[in-house]
Write a protein that holds these residues in place. Sequence first.
Motif, PDB file in Angstrom:
ATOM      1  N   LYS A 233       6.653 106.113  85.211  1.00  0.00           N
ATOM      2  CA  LYS A 233       6.101 106.210  83.863  1.00  0.00           C
ATOM      3  C   LYS A 233       6.261 107.625  83.310  1.00  0.00           C
ATOM      4  CE  LYS A 233       1.984 105.198  81.112  1.00  0.00           C
ATOM      5  NZ  LYS A 233       0.579 104.727  81.144  1.00  0.00           N
ATOM      6  N   GLY A 234       6.818 107.697  82.088  1.00  0.00           N
ATOM      7  CA  GLY A 234       7.014 108.979  81.432  1.00  0.00           C
ATOM      8  C   GLY A 234       8.300 109.673  81.792  1.00  0.00           C
ATOM      9  N   ASN A 263      10.765 112.238  79.778  1.00  0.00           N
ATOM     10  CA  ASN A 263      11.346 111.721  78.538  1.00  0.00           C
ATOM     11  C   ASN A 263      10.846 112.426  77.293  1.00  0.00           C
ATOM     12  OD1 ASN A 263       8.763 110.636  78.273  1.00  0.00           O
ATOM     13  ND2 ASN A 263       9.395 108.582  78.914  1.00  0.00           N
ATOM     14  N   GLN A 264       9.997 113.424  77.459  1.00  0.00           N
ATOM     15  CA  GLN A 264       9.567 114.216  76.306  1.00  0.00           C
ATOM     16  C   GLN A 264      10.449 115.435  76.077  1.00  0.00           C
ATOM     17  OE1 GLN A 264       5.334 114.992  75.875  1.00  0.00           O
ATOM     18  NE2 GLN A 264       4.841 113.329  77.281  1.00  0.00           N
ATOM     19  N   ILE A 265      11.339 115.715  77.006  1.00  0.00           N
ATOM     20  CA  ILE A 265      12.245 116.855  76.827  1.00  0.00           C
ATOM     21  C   ILE A 265      13.369 116.434  75.894  1.00  0.00           C
ATOM     22  CG2 ILE A 265      13.846 118.420  77.985  1.00  0.00           C
ATOM     23  CD1 ILE A 265      12.100 118.259  80.439  1.00  0.00           C
ATOM     24  N   PRO A 266      13.587 117.154  74.785  1.00  0.00           N
ATOM     25  CA  PRO A 266      14.603 116.739  73.796  1.00  0.00           C
ATOM     26  C   PRO A 266      16.004 116.739  74.395  1.00  0.00           C
ATOM     27  CG  PRO A 266      13.133 118.424  72.886  1.00  0.00           C
ATOM     28  CD  PRO A 266      12.875 118.375  74.357  1.00  0.00           C
TER      29      PRO A 266
END
Length: 689
Positions: A233-234, A263-266
């Motif tokens: 997750k994530g 998955n929050q890293i652009p």
Amino acid sequence: MLKYKLKTNSYFKIILNLCTLGLFSLFILLTIPTTPLQADTTQTATGSFNTTNNMITGTFEVHSDYYQKDIEYSYSTKLGQTTTASPIDAQQYPYMPKVIVDGTEVTVTDNSYAQLGESSHFYNLDDNQMVISKIQIGTGRWVVGKILDFNNDTYYMIAKNTWLKKNSNDYLVPHDYGAITSSGNMAKITVPYTVDENYVVQDVSLNTNLGTKTVTVAGDKNSEVNVKVPGLKGYNADQQTVKANIDSNGKITCDSQINYLDNQIPKTVTFPGTMDGKKVVDLTTNLTNAQQLALQDQKTVKINFNPAKDKNDNVYQPVSDDSIPVKLNSSKQIVLADNAKTSIPVYLSAANLTINYLEANDPQKVIGQATKLVKLDKTDVKISLPSLQDSSISSTGYNTTYQPEITLNGASLDPNNLSVSVKIPQLSVFTIEENVYTNNELYSNIKYQLSIGSEIKNYQKYIESSKPNDNVFKLDLNKSTVTETYGKQQASEPISVVLKNNYTLANLLKLISGGQIDNQLSGINLSLNLYYTPITSSTSTAGNNVDNDIDLIKKDHLVSTLPDKGDVTLYKLNDNKFSQITNHDLSSNSDWRSDETAQISNETYYRVATNEWVKAQSVYLYQPMNLIVKTGNKITYFNNCQDDQCNNCVLAPNTAWKVDRVAYLDNTGTKYYRIATDDFVKADNVTVE
């Protein structure tokens, strides 16, 4: 539903769930094999056949050390065939081994078979008669699927249309189906099975950047299998599946390295590009997985940005040649590693430059404007700009081939004002006006300007376009005059006085300036009045009179045969008489050079080879010339090479046409321009561009 437990090894046990047999009429519902199936007396189990679809069905349980419980299997197969049984809840138990159910080994116990004597007959029922088909030697027990009373005898069907007779003197059948009734008693059967011991199930550790992850892997020994990477997750895994190897001993290994990326890293990085502290463009680049993982590990990463365009297609690049360091902040945003900076200085590497061409002596006067994409650098670069001619700007009196050169710096240009002004030198010009007369009537009038610095040959099309056919007309040097005007001063003299020989504009200009149109002619206007008179044999000094009947004139001409009249007849001249040449001709629409003209009995001939002549009426005279002519404001008719006008053949108003030759289609010296193979337009009806 009955359950019958069989003896198994320490890992597995089997319980067959057997379906109750139904009865209809006098027939017992058992599957009948295609050939007699002899029962095996060494194994016992409960079971039944379904004669509706010839199927054996049931369930059993297999003990699993992996799941620490008995897993229920189901199977369904036709009598005489094998099948693979699967767990009833296969999704819940994906790592159970394969179990093979052998339907060819099904056997029947007591009260479920017929027993034969030493020698028994088999019957077939054909055409409502029982016919002996073969004799079975030896005793045995046989599966019975049907009992038939026929002609006061009872028959047992042991295969399709294969019957045994009951209670005959030759048969001993001590057991029958008397114990099986519609009350639901079961026949006992044995169904052999095997478990695939080549199938391996193990927990395997996968190496990841976030520690090891355990997954269950199953497969055959000596094989390679795909293992699904577990989700987190994530995070996004850089691989969806990895390979695992199972050796001959059943050991499972996986050497792949799996990386989980937050998955929050652009994926895309964007920073403003600035010039003089003002944003002019967005710089962007896409990160690789390796760069994203490094940022996730709180490492500084150096990246390169792609060249970026603004809305006007100007191109920008970072001023620094080095890769730009970035890092990940606590909010998982990518920022410049230098905390003091939030933007990246850029310069123009390519710009759409607006060029203003100005008059050198009057910078307020704009001659024209053009746009050019120029390549720049962050230091000074010398750039050659296009000339007026390159920019398709026509301007009389200016040096149209002059290429200005400027120095620009892509780091100091104002992207909101990408324009430069350049000065174009002005050319001095002089004007020539020609009035041409034939038979004392105005034949043509042309006025043109010649720029200082150009060569006379550049204006040959103007010179040639104003002349009548010099094969028909001759310039009267004494009557023709040249008037030179400079300011208020004016001088006029006959051309014979100025040149003292045959006039050409080139000769005239050579006399004035030495052949180059230079500053000696600046500001001068020449006015020429040129008078032409017809050439006659009596005035020809170049001719060679053979006798009073024929005139020969040494004169070069270019002649072309008519394109639509076929081959042209040739003639030879002997004893002042022309006779036809019969063994060859001139091809139609072919060009020839003539060096001599003959006139006899009002007929004109042109010599095109040694003693080979062609009649004037079979050709037309021409001079090569490349120029463009334009029609006027109304439709313009054109002629064919025989000077016949086609009423339906017109040129549209205000259209331009390419000319490849000047032609003279009649004996009056009228000038035509050829615009197609057999299309000619009168010179008076068009203007030269």
